[in-house]
Motif scaffolding. Structure first.
Motif, PDB file in Angstrom:
ATOM      1  N   PRO A   8      -4.402  10.510  10.117  1.00  0.00           N
ATOM      2  CA  PRO A   8      -3.098   9.911  10.383  1.00  0.00           C
ATOM      3  C   PRO A   8      -2.156  10.003   9.182  1.00  0.00           C
ATOM      4  O   PRO A   8      -2.581  10.002   8.026  1.00  0.00           O
ATOM      5  CB  PRO A   8      -3.425   8.455  10.703  1.00  0.00           C
ATOM      6  CG  PRO A   8      -4.825   8.493  11.205  1.00  0.00           C
ATOM      7  CD  PRO A   8      -5.491   9.572  10.403  1.00  0.00           C
ATOM      8  N   GLU A   9      -0.874  10.102   9.499  1.00  0.00           N
ATOM      9  CA  GLU A   9       0.149  10.179   8.462  1.00  0.00           C
ATOM     10  C   GLU A   9       0.034   8.989   7.518  1.00  0.00           C
ATOM     11  O   GLU A   9      -0.158   7.844   7.940  1.00  0.00           O
ATOM     12  CB  GLU A   9       1.532  10.168   9.119  1.00  0.00           C
ATOM     13  CG  GLU A   9       2.669  10.254   8.146  1.00  0.00           C
ATOM     14  CD  GLU A   9       4.021  10.269   8.839  1.00  0.00           C
ATOM     15  OE1 GLU A   9       5.000   9.945   8.150  1.00  0.00           O
ATOM     16  OE2 GLU A   9       4.091  10.590  10.027  1.00  0.00           O
ATOM     17  N   HIS A  10       0.151   9.281   6.237  1.00  0.00           N
ATOM     18  CA  HIS A  10       0.147   8.222   5.227  1.00  0.00           C
ATOM     19  C   HIS A  10       0.846   8.743   3.977  1.00  0.00           C
ATOM     20  O   HIS A  10       1.099   9.936   3.854  1.00  0.00           O
ATOM     21  CB  HIS A  10      -1.281   7.756   4.915  1.00  0.00           C
ATOM     22  CG  HIS A  10      -2.131   8.809   4.284  1.00  0.00           C
ATOM     23  ND1 HIS A  10      -2.698   9.837   5.017  1.00  0.00           N
ATOM     24  CD2 HIS A  10      -2.498   9.013   3.004  1.00  0.00           C
ATOM     25  CE1 HIS A  10      -3.377  10.616   4.191  1.00  0.00           C
ATOM     26  NE2 HIS A  10      -3.276  10.140   2.968  1.00  0.00           N
ATOM     27  N   ARG A  11       1.174   7.839   3.070  1.00  0.00           N
ATOM     28  CA  ARG A  11       1.883   8.219   1.843  1.00  0.00           C
ATOM     29  C   ARG A  11       1.271   7.495   0.654  1.00  0.00           C
ATOM     30  O   ARG A  11       0.584   6.499   0.807  1.00  0.00           O
ATOM     31  CB  ARG A  11       3.361   7.832   1.922  1.00  0.00           C
ATOM     32  CG  ARG A  11       4.084   8.372   3.091  1.00  0.00           C
ATOM     33  CD  ARG A  11       5.553   7.947   3.168  1.00  0.00           C
ATOM     34  NE  ARG A  11       5.831   6.626   2.653  1.00  0.00           N
ATOM     35  CZ  ARG A  11       6.906   6.305   1.931  1.00  0.00           C
ATOM     36  NH1 ARG A  11       7.787   7.212   1.638  1.00  0.00           N
ATOM     37  NH2 ARG A  11       7.103   5.094   1.513  1.00  0.00           N
ATOM     38  N   HIS A  12       1.564   8.029  -0.519  1.00  0.00           N
ATOM     39  CA  HIS A  12       1.188   7.396  -1.780  1.00  0.00           C
ATOM     40  C   HIS A  12       2.438   7.356  -2.652  1.00  0.00           C
ATOM     41  O   HIS A  12       2.530   8.051  -3.663  1.00  0.00           O
ATOM     42  CB  HIS A  12       0.073   8.199  -2.470  1.00  0.00           C
ATOM     43  CG  HIS A  12      -1.158   8.349  -1.638  1.00  0.00           C
ATOM     44  ND1 HIS A  12      -2.078   7.339  -1.491  1.00  0.00           N
ATOM     45  CD2 HIS A  12      -1.613   9.379  -0.897  1.00  0.00           C
ATOM     46  CE1 HIS A  12      -3.046   7.753  -0.706  1.00  0.00           C
ATOM     47  NE2 HIS A  12      -2.796   8.982  -0.317  1.00  0.00           N
ATOM     48  N   PRO A  13       3.423   6.558  -2.255  1.00  0.00           N
ATOM     49  CA  PRO A  13       4.720   6.560  -2.950  1.00  0.00           C
ATOM     50  C   PRO A  13       4.670   5.831  -4.295  1.00  0.00           C
ATOM     51  O   PRO A  13       3.747   5.053  -4.557  1.00  0.00           O
ATOM     52  CB  PRO A  13       5.625   5.811  -1.983  1.00  0.00           C
ATOM     53  CG  PRO A  13       4.702   4.844  -1.305  1.00  0.00           C
ATOM     54  CD  PRO A  13       3.387   5.594  -1.162  1.00  0.00           C
ATOM     55  N   PRO A  14       5.680   6.078  -5.121  1.00  0.00           N
ATOM     56  CA  PRO A  14       5.784   5.319  -6.375  1.00  0.00           C
ATOM     57  C   PRO A  14       5.907   3.818  -6.078  1.00  0.00           C
ATOM     58  O   PRO A  14       6.465   3.429  -5.059  1.00  0.00           O
ATOM     59  CB  PRO A  14       7.089   5.837  -6.989  1.00  0.00           C
ATOM     60  CG  PRO A  14       7.341   7.141  -6.330  1.00  0.00           C
ATOM     61  CD  PRO A  14       6.747   7.044  -4.958  1.00  0.00           C
ATOM     62  N   PHE A  15       5.350   3.000  -6.960  1.00  0.00           N
ATOM     63  CA  PHE A  15       5.481   1.556  -6.817  1.00  0.00           C
ATOM     64  C   PHE A  15       5.331   0.906  -8.176  1.00  0.00           C
ATOM     65  O   PHE A  15       4.629   1.406  -9.043  1.00  0.00           O
ATOM     66  CB  PHE A  15       4.454   0.987  -5.824  1.00  0.00           C
ATOM     67  CG  PHE A  15       3.031   1.081  -6.317  1.00  0.00           C
ATOM     68  CD1 PHE A  15       2.413   0.010  -6.938  1.00  0.00           C
ATOM     69  CD2 PHE A  15       2.320   2.260  -6.178  1.00  0.00           C
ATOM     70  CE1 PHE A  15       1.116   0.108  -7.408  1.00  0.00           C
ATOM     71  CE2 PHE A  15       1.014   2.366  -6.631  1.00  0.00           C
ATOM     72  CZ  PHE A  15       0.407   1.287  -7.256  1.00  0.00           C
ATOM     73  N   GLU A  16       6.046  -0.197  -8.378  1.00  0.00           N
ATOM     74  CA  GLU A  16       5.979  -0.983  -9.609  1.00  0.00           C
ATOM     75  C   GLU A  16       6.031  -0.112 -10.856  1.00  0.00           C
ATOM     76  O   GLU A  16       5.274  -0.313 -11.813  1.00  0.00           O
ATOM     77  CB  GLU A  16       4.728  -1.860  -9.610  1.00  0.00           C
ATOM     78  CG  GLU A  16       4.718  -2.884  -8.491  1.00  0.00           C
ATOM     79  CD  GLU A  16       3.473  -3.747  -8.487  1.00  0.00           C
ATOM     80  OE1 GLU A  16       2.615  -3.600  -9.382  1.00  0.00           O
ATOM     81  OE2 GLU A  16       3.361  -4.576  -7.567  1.00  0.00           O
ATOM     82  N   GLY A  17       6.910   0.895 -10.855  1.00  0.00           N
ATOM     83  CA  GLY A  17       7.071   1.762 -12.017  1.00  0.00           C
ATOM     84  C   GLY A  17       6.048   2.871 -12.136  1.00  0.00           C
ATOM     85  O   GLY A  17       6.179   3.761 -12.967  1.00  0.00           O
ATOM     86  N   ALA A  18       4.998   2.835 -11.319  1.00  0.00           N
ATOM     87  CA  ALA A  18       3.992   3.904 -11.330  1.00  0.00           C
ATOM     88  C   ALA A  18       4.499   5.043 -10.431  1.00  0.00           C
ATOM     89  O   ALA A  18       5.151   4.801  -9.417  1.00  0.00           O
ATOM     90  CB  ALA A  18       2.655   3.383 -10.820  1.00  0.00           C
ATOM     91  N   PRO A  19       4.192   6.287 -10.784  1.00  0.00           N
ATOM     92  CA  PRO A  19       4.745   7.415 -10.023  1.00  0.00           C
ATOM     93  C   PRO A  19       4.051   7.703  -8.689  1.00  0.00           C
ATOM     94  O   PRO A  19       4.456   8.611  -7.978  1.00  0.00           O
ATOM     95  CB  PRO A  19       4.560   8.594 -10.981  1.00  0.00           C
ATOM     96  CG  PRO A  19       3.427   8.203 -11.853  1.00  0.00           C
ATOM     97  CD  PRO A  19       3.494   6.699 -11.982  1.00  0.00           C
ATOM     98  N   GLY A  20       3.053   6.952  -8.328  1.00  0.00           N
ATOM     99  CA  GLY A  20       2.332   7.231  -7.088  1.00  0.00           C
ATOM    100  C   GLY A  20       1.059   8.007  -7.374  1.00  0.00           C
ATOM    101  O   GLY A  20       0.687   8.227  -8.521  1.00  0.00           O
ATOM    102  N   LYS A  21       0.396   8.435  -6.329  1.00  0.00           N
ATOM    103  CA  LYS A  21      -0.901   9.096  -6.485  1.00  0.00           C
ATOM    104  C   LYS A  21      -0.769  10.594  -6.283  1.00  0.00           C
ATOM    105  O   LYS A  21      -0.121  11.054  -5.356  1.00  0.00           O
ATOM    106  CB  LYS A  21      -1.909   8.530  -5.476  1.00  0.00           C
ATOM    107  CG  LYS A  21      -3.312   9.087  -5.649  1.00  0.00           C
ATOM    108  CD  LYS A  21      -4.297   8.438  -4.703  1.00  0.00           C
ATOM    109  CE  LYS A  21      -4.714   7.101  -5.267  1.00  0.00           C
ATOM    110  NZ  LYS A  21      -5.875   6.539  -4.586  1.00  0.00           N
ATOM    111  N   GLU A  22      -1.428  11.348  -7.133  1.00  0.00           N
ATOM    112  CA  GLU A  22      -1.487  12.800  -7.015  1.00  0.00           C
ATOM    113  C   GLU A  22      -2.746  13.181  -6.246  1.00  0.00           C
ATOM    114  O   GLU A  22      -3.815  12.626  -6.469  1.00  0.00           O
ATOM    115  CB  GLU A  22      -1.536  13.417  -8.413  1.00  0.00           C
ATOM    116  CG  GLU A  22      -1.597  14.911  -8.427  1.00  0.00           C
ATOM    117  CD  GLU A  22      -1.646  15.482  -9.832  1.00  0.00           C
ATOM    118  OE1 GLU A  22      -1.989  16.656  -9.965  1.00  0.00           O
ATOM    119  OE2 GLU A  22      -1.363  14.746 -10.796  1.00  0.00           O
TER     120      GLU A  22
END
Length: 103
Positions: A73-87
């Motif tokens: 299923p569609e999902h994201r790992h967006p930036p949050f709390e100043g962190a750039p998100g997950k690679e």
């Protein structure tokens, strides 16, 4: 939620598919294969099996196994709390993958 039998069947399938790609697993790794149905109870349609090597806030390295025709299923790992998100890094070891991205 999937049944215990479905869970073990999915683990065994994932181990077989990884072995077919030449990936040798220890008993502990085989037992650690995760099965995710995302709470949809349609594992053969929506979900995946995975073996985690590394999973941090910034990066993950996993072996993913899907049944033929199965969708993660569609999902994201967006930036949050100043962190750039997950690679994430994808490598298709066997079969065909369709990846949809915005834009």
């Amino acid at each position: 939620m999937i049944s215990r039998d479905e869970f073990h069947e999915a683990q065994a399938y994932a181990a077989e598919q990884l072995a077919a790609c030449g990936i040798v697993l220890t008993d502990a790794e085989r037992d650690a294969i995760e099965v995710a149905d995302f709470g949809l109870s349609r594992l053969h349609e929506d979900g995946l099996m995975l073996l985690v090597y590394v999973n941090t806030d910034r990066y993950c390295a996993k072996e993913l196994v899907l049944y033929p025709g199965q969708t993660c299923p569609e999902h994201r790992h967006p930036p949050f709390e100043g962190a750039p998100g997950k690679e994430e890094t994808f490598r298709c070891r066997r079969g065909l993958v369709h990846l949809r991205v915005a834009g």
